[in-house]
Design a protein around this motif. Structure first.
Motif, PDB file in Angstrom:
ATOM      1  N   GLU A 185      -5.675   0.350  10.168  1.00  0.00           N
ATOM      2  CA  GLU A 185      -6.728   1.092   9.478  1.00  0.00           C
ATOM      3  C   GLU A 185      -7.930   0.216   9.127  1.00  0.00           C
ATOM      4  O   GLU A 185      -9.059   0.643   9.251  1.00  0.00           O
ATOM      5  N   CYS A 186      -7.660  -1.021   8.671  1.00  0.00           N
ATOM      6  CA  CYS A 186      -8.767  -1.838   8.170  1.00  0.00           C
ATOM      7  C   CYS A 186      -8.793  -3.266   8.717  1.00  0.00           C
ATOM      8  O   CYS A 186      -9.704  -4.016   8.422  1.00  0.00           O
ATOM      9  N   GLY A 187      -7.783  -3.656   9.485  1.00  0.00           N
ATOM     10  CA  GLY A 187      -7.770  -4.993  10.076  1.00  0.00           C
ATOM     11  C   GLY A 187      -7.217  -6.095   9.188  1.00  0.00           C
ATOM     12  O   GLY A 187      -7.212  -7.265   9.562  1.00  0.00           O
ATOM     13  N   TYR A 188      -6.737  -5.766   8.016  1.00  0.00           N
ATOM     14  CA  TYR A 188      -6.198  -6.763   7.076  1.00  0.00           C
ATOM     15  C   TYR A 188      -5.054  -7.532   7.748  1.00  0.00           C
ATOM     16  O   TYR A 188      -4.192  -6.939   8.389  1.00  0.00           O
ATOM     17  N   PRO A 189      -5.020  -8.867   7.617  1.00  0.00           N
ATOM     18  CA  PRO A 189      -3.972  -9.677   8.255  1.00  0.00           C
ATOM     19  C   PRO A 189      -2.639  -9.577   7.507  1.00  0.00           C
ATOM     20  O   PRO A 189      -2.286 -10.438   6.705  1.00  0.00           O
ATOM     21  N   LEU A 190      -1.885  -8.529   7.762  1.00  0.00           N
ATOM     22  CA  LEU A 190      -0.650  -8.253   7.028  1.00  0.00           C
ATOM     23  C   LEU A 190       0.382  -9.359   7.151  1.00  0.00           C
ATOM     24  O   LEU A 190       0.976  -9.784   6.163  1.00  0.00           O
ATOM     25  N   ALA A 191       0.649  -9.824   8.359  1.00  0.00           N
ATOM     26  CA  ALA A 191       1.677 -10.850   8.557  1.00  0.00           C
ATOM     27  C   ALA A 191       1.299 -12.139   7.843  1.00  0.00           C
ATOM     28  O   ALA A 191       2.131 -12.790   7.215  1.00  0.00           O
ATOM     29  N   GLU A 192       0.039 -12.493   7.933  1.00  0.00           N
ATOM     30  CA  GLU A 192      -0.470 -13.717   7.314  1.00  0.00           C
ATOM     31  C   GLU A 192      -0.313 -13.697   5.795  1.00  0.00           C
ATOM     32  O   GLU A 192      -0.165 -14.727   5.153  1.00  0.00           O
ATOM     33  N   ARG A 193      -0.317 -12.509   5.212  1.00  0.00           N
ATOM     34  CA  ARG A 193      -0.252 -12.354   3.763  1.00  0.00           C
ATOM     35  C   ARG A 193       1.111 -11.901   3.271  1.00  0.00           C
ATOM     36  O   ARG A 193       1.251 -11.413   2.163  1.00  0.00           O
ATOM     37  N   GLY A 194       2.140 -11.995   4.098  1.00  0.00           N
ATOM     38  CA  GLY A 194       3.500 -11.682   3.657  1.00  0.00           C
ATOM     39  C   GLY A 194       3.851 -10.213   3.626  1.00  0.00           C
ATOM     40  O   GLY A 194       4.738  -9.808   2.898  1.00  0.00           O
ATOM     41  N   TRP A 195       3.167  -9.386   4.402  1.00  0.00           N
ATOM     42  CA  TRP A 195       3.448  -7.949   4.500  1.00  0.00           C
ATOM     43  C   TRP A 195       3.452  -7.262   3.141  1.00  0.00           C
ATOM     44  O   TRP A 195       4.428  -6.653   2.732  1.00  0.00           O
ATOM     45  N   PRO A 196       2.334  -7.323   2.416  1.00  0.00           N
ATOM     46  CA  PRO A 196       2.294  -6.675   1.092  1.00  0.00           C
ATOM     47  C   PRO A 196       2.437  -5.162   1.210  1.00  0.00           C
ATOM     48  O   PRO A 196       2.008  -4.558   2.192  1.00  0.00           O
ATOM     49  N   ALA A 197       3.019  -4.551   0.195  1.00  0.00           N
ATOM     50  CA  ALA A 197       3.201  -3.097   0.179  1.00  0.00           C
ATOM     51  C   ALA A 197       1.855  -2.375   0.135  1.00  0.00           C
ATOM     52  O   ALA A 197       1.688  -1.308   0.694  1.00  0.00           O
ATOM     53  N   SER A 198       0.881  -2.968  -0.533  1.00  0.00           N
ATOM     54  CA  SER A 198      -0.479  -2.433  -0.522  1.00  0.00           C
ATOM     55  C   SER A 198      -1.430  -3.610  -0.357  1.00  0.00           C
ATOM     56  O   SER A 198      -1.079  -4.750  -0.661  1.00  0.00           O
TER      57      SER A 198
END
Length: 143
Positions: free
Chosen positions: A110-123
């Motif tokens: 949806e927004c390109g946020y680096p999820l894996a890099e940030r520990g897969w946050p819930a939000s």
């Protein structure tokens, strides 16, 4: 660990968004959810027809739109999906609908946020304005 998305749309039309089904970190969860959706669509499709004899293809009563045949195609798609090796993407057009299971990588679709890099946050915040992104992850993981 990538994200996996499932969904469906009418062929020739773009889906409303890239994730109109399920978004999950677990491939098996995504696969099982899509197989369940295919089976539910088969059950619903089969209820459209009155009992009839359709041993021929096309069906003498409903032609190519025979609900019994479309339901059988949807169940075959669910079985094909269930037989895939883990991590395998899948797409098929069944009963006039395009279905898919895709690898989205490790960034929020949806927004390109680096999820894996940030520990897969819930939000997570959207990069542009800092407000919370609307993406909802199904965080079920393999046992």
């Amino acid at each position: 660990m990538p994200l996996y998305a499932t969904g469906h749309h009418q062929p020739g039309n773009l889906p409303d968004d890239a994730t109109n089904g399920l978004v999950a970190r677990c491939w098996r969860r995504a696969r099982d959810s899509l197989a369940e959706d295919l089976r539910a669509a088969a059950d619903a499709t089969q209820t459209w027809a009155d009992p009839h004899d359709c041993d021929d293809i096309p069906c003498p009563t409903y032609g190519d739109d025979c609900p019994d045949n479309l339901a059988a195609d949807l169940r075959t798609g669910a079985d094909e999906l269930a037989a895939l090796r883990p991590g395998t993407p899948w797409q098929a057009t069944i009963a006039g609908v395009a279905w898919w299971l895709d690898d989205l990588g490790d960034h929020c679709p949806e927004c390109g946020y680096p999820l894996a890099e940030r520990g897969w946050p819930a939000s997570h915040p959207r990069g542009a304005d800092g407000h919370a992104c609307a993406l909802e992850l199904d965080d079920h993981t393999d046992p």
